[in-house]
Design an enzyme around this catalytic site. Sequence first.
Site, PDB file in Angstrom:
ATOM      1  N   SER A 133      30.774  -8.171  -7.505  1.00 38.35           N
ATOM      2  CA  SER A 133      29.632  -8.455  -8.366  1.00 38.35           C
ATOM      3  C   SER A 133      29.166  -7.142  -8.968  1.00 38.35           C
ATOM      4  O   SER A 133      29.430  -6.061  -8.407  1.00 38.35           O
ATOM      5  CB  SER A 133      28.493  -9.069  -7.534  1.00 38.35           C
ATOM      6  OG  SER A 133      27.292  -9.159  -8.286  1.00 38.35           O
ATOM      7  N   TYR A 147      21.852  -8.446  -0.830  1.00 39.35           N
ATOM      8  CA  TYR A 147      23.123  -8.928  -1.383  1.00 39.35           C
ATOM      9  C   TYR A 147      23.961  -7.755  -1.871  1.00 39.35           C
ATOM     10  O   TYR A 147      25.178  -7.706  -1.641  1.00 39.35           O
ATOM     11  CB  TYR A 147      22.804  -9.891  -2.515  1.00 39.35           C
ATOM     12  CG  TYR A 147      23.981 -10.481  -3.252  1.00 39.35           C
ATOM     13  CD1 TYR A 147      24.841 -11.380  -2.631  1.00 39.35           C
ATOM     14  CD2 TYR A 147      24.191 -10.185  -4.601  1.00 39.35           C
ATOM     15  CE1 TYR A 147      25.899 -11.952  -3.331  1.00 39.35           C
ATOM     16  CE2 TYR A 147      25.247 -10.754  -5.300  1.00 39.35           C
ATOM     17  CZ  TYR A 147      26.091 -11.641  -4.661  1.00 39.35           C
ATOM     18  OH  TYR A 147      27.131 -12.200  -5.362  1.00 39.35           O
TER      19      TYR A 147
END
Length: 231
Positions: A133, A147
């Site tokens: 990501s 995250y």
Amino acid sequence: MTARPAAMISGASRGIGLAVARRLSQDGWALSLGMRNPVMPEGLDPAHTHLFAYDAAAGGEDAWTAATMERFGRIDAIVANAGLMIPKSVVEAEDDDLDAMLAVNVKAPRRLVKAAFEPLAAGGNGRVIILASLSGKRVKSEKSGLYSMTKFAAVALCHGIRQAGFARGIRATAVCPGFVATDMARAITDRDPAAMTDPDELAGAVAMLIGLSNTASVAEFAVNCQLEEQY
């Protein structure tokens, strides 16, 4: 052994994983799809698609790899797509939150590559895609901090795989998207899905990356739907 190249894809029941599966099926790949609830998706060729009950949080990578080898006799690519996002800051989160994300986002893909390492190396052109990501490249908000910790680790995992497998023809790429129009993204932003990266377009990028030769290795591939200072 199948004449088609074979790919294992985790988290293949929806979103990016399903889009990648459909694209690779169109490109002539045999597929082994890891799903928590195995159901044959539309748009795939059942004759060349293997379904396996797989939950990244629970393990089972050795069994999935063995079943894939029994079905196809080869493994040419892994697309580690299964992911978990708990939107908490690094201060408010508990260890259990971090452990849950590390289990799915980092430990599971490492175990999967470990289990399939020898089949990947056997053909001399093994490919590994880690769906990381842009949160593995920068921390953009308070709620993405935890995250990001796991996705930074996922990017590092990919580099570690490159180092471990390069001499044997294994190439690994950390694919780092921003917002992609999936259920996960819709749950954490009110951005119009039309203004996010289309999963099918990202699947095309994955297909391109695994199709590159051994002398055109891409370590990281960043793609964004919005203007940022660096990405």
